[in-house]
Design an enzyme around this catalytic site. Structure first.
Site, mmCIF file in Angstrom:
data_model
loop_
_atom_site.group_PDB
_atom_site.id
_atom_site.type_symbol
_atom_site.label_atom_id
_atom_site.label_comp_id
_atom_site.label_asym_id
_atom_site.label_seq_id
_atom_site.Cartn_x
_atom_site.Cartn_y
_atom_site.Cartn_z
ATOM 1 N N SER A 11 0.803 -1.229 0.000
ATOM 2 C CA SER A 11 0.000 0.000 0.000
ATOM 3 C C SER A 11 0.833 1.276 0.000
ATOM 4 O O SER A 11 0.423 2.272 -0.602
ATOM 5 C CB SER A 11 -0.966 0.012 1.184
ATOM 6 O OG SER A 11 -0.273 -0.107 2.406
ATOM 7 N N ASP A 141 -1.388 7.168 9.825
ATOM 8 C CA ASP A 141 -2.197 6.136 10.485
ATOM 9 C C ASP A 141 -1.312 5.064 11.122
ATOM 10 O O ASP A 141 -1.679 3.911 11.190
ATOM 11 C CB ASP A 141 -3.162 5.501 9.488
ATOM 12 C CG ASP A 141 -2.438 4.858 8.310
ATOM 13 O OD1 ASP A 141 -1.183 4.892 8.274
ATOM 14 O OD2 ASP A 141 -3.115 4.325 7.423
ATOM 15 N N HIS A 144 1.090 4.553 6.903
ATOM 16 C CA HIS A 144 1.219 5.248 5.614
ATOM 17 C C HIS A 144 1.762 6.659 5.811
ATOM 18 O O HIS A 144 1.541 7.285 6.840
ATOM 19 C CB HIS A 144 -0.128 5.262 4.902
ATOM 20 C CG HIS A 144 -0.630 3.887 4.637
ATOM 21 N ND1 HIS A 144 -1.563 3.273 5.447
ATOM 22 C CD2 HIS A 144 -0.292 2.983 3.691
ATOM 23 C CE1 HIS A 144 -1.798 2.052 4.994
ATOM 24 N NE2 HIS A 144 -1.027 1.844 3.930
#
Length: 192
Positions: A11, A141, A144
């Site tokens: 991600s 978070d 990220h």
């Protein structure tokens, strides 16, 4: 043919072309010199990637030539404490437990493997922790990157690429820059 820089990861890589992302910054940095190719697989861990590697990288090289450089950014999903991740579930109580200690241990293991294989490696885990309040200033978070985190990572990727000879100075533009074109004889700039 322009050299290709392939960004391969989970991600953090998939989100790298978002506003202020490190991948978008690389594409801008190497404009007209290299193509930056995104291969982001959010939520994947290394075990899953090994199962789909050929499919995931299909077409990434372009024209059959190997990429000039590849970033590999997996590990955050591997560094989660085992059997805790429920993909697609946004309930924070069901998300993986990622501790800084577990991430650091995993990072050191990855660094050791890269050094053993004589591959360049970027120790972003150690680098991030040099900044005050890095947990909130560099991460949005706990995983990220914020715009500040993206900038840190972009700068470190550039340093690592430069260490292997992949830089703006070593790559030539494939077409002349506008200020290199004589307005009185523009076609001359396009002669090979």
């Amino acid at each position: 043919m322009r050299p290709r820089l392939v960004l391969f990861g989970a991600s953090i890589t998939e989100q790298s072309f978002a506003s202020g992302g490190w991948g978008a910054a690389l594409a801008h940095h190497f404009v007209r010199q290299a193509d930056v190719v995104l291969r982001g697989l959010s939520g994947y861990n290394t075990r899953w990637v090994l199962k789909v590697l050929d499919r995931a990288m299909e077409g990434a090289a372009g024209g059959g030539a190997d990429p000039a450089a590849v970033t590999v950014l997996f590990g955050s999903n591997d560094a989660s404490l085992p059997d805790r991740h429920v993909y697609g579930d946004n309930d924070p109580s069901r998300q993986p437990e990622r501790t800084n200690e577990a991430a650091g241990t995993y990072a050191q293991a990855c660094i050791a493997v890269a050094k053993e294989l004589d591959h360049p490696v970027l120790d972003i885990w150690t680098q991030m922790q040099q900044f005050p309040d890095w947990q909130t200033s560099a991460l949005c978070d706990r995983l990220h990157f914020t715009p500040f985190g993206n900038k840190i990572f972009f700068d470190e990727v550039l340093k690592t690429l430069e260490s292997i000879g992949f830089s703006q100075h070593s790559l030539r533009s494939d077409l002349p820059l506008y200020h290199e074109i004589d307005p009185k004889d523009p076609l001359k700039a396009f002669e090979i």
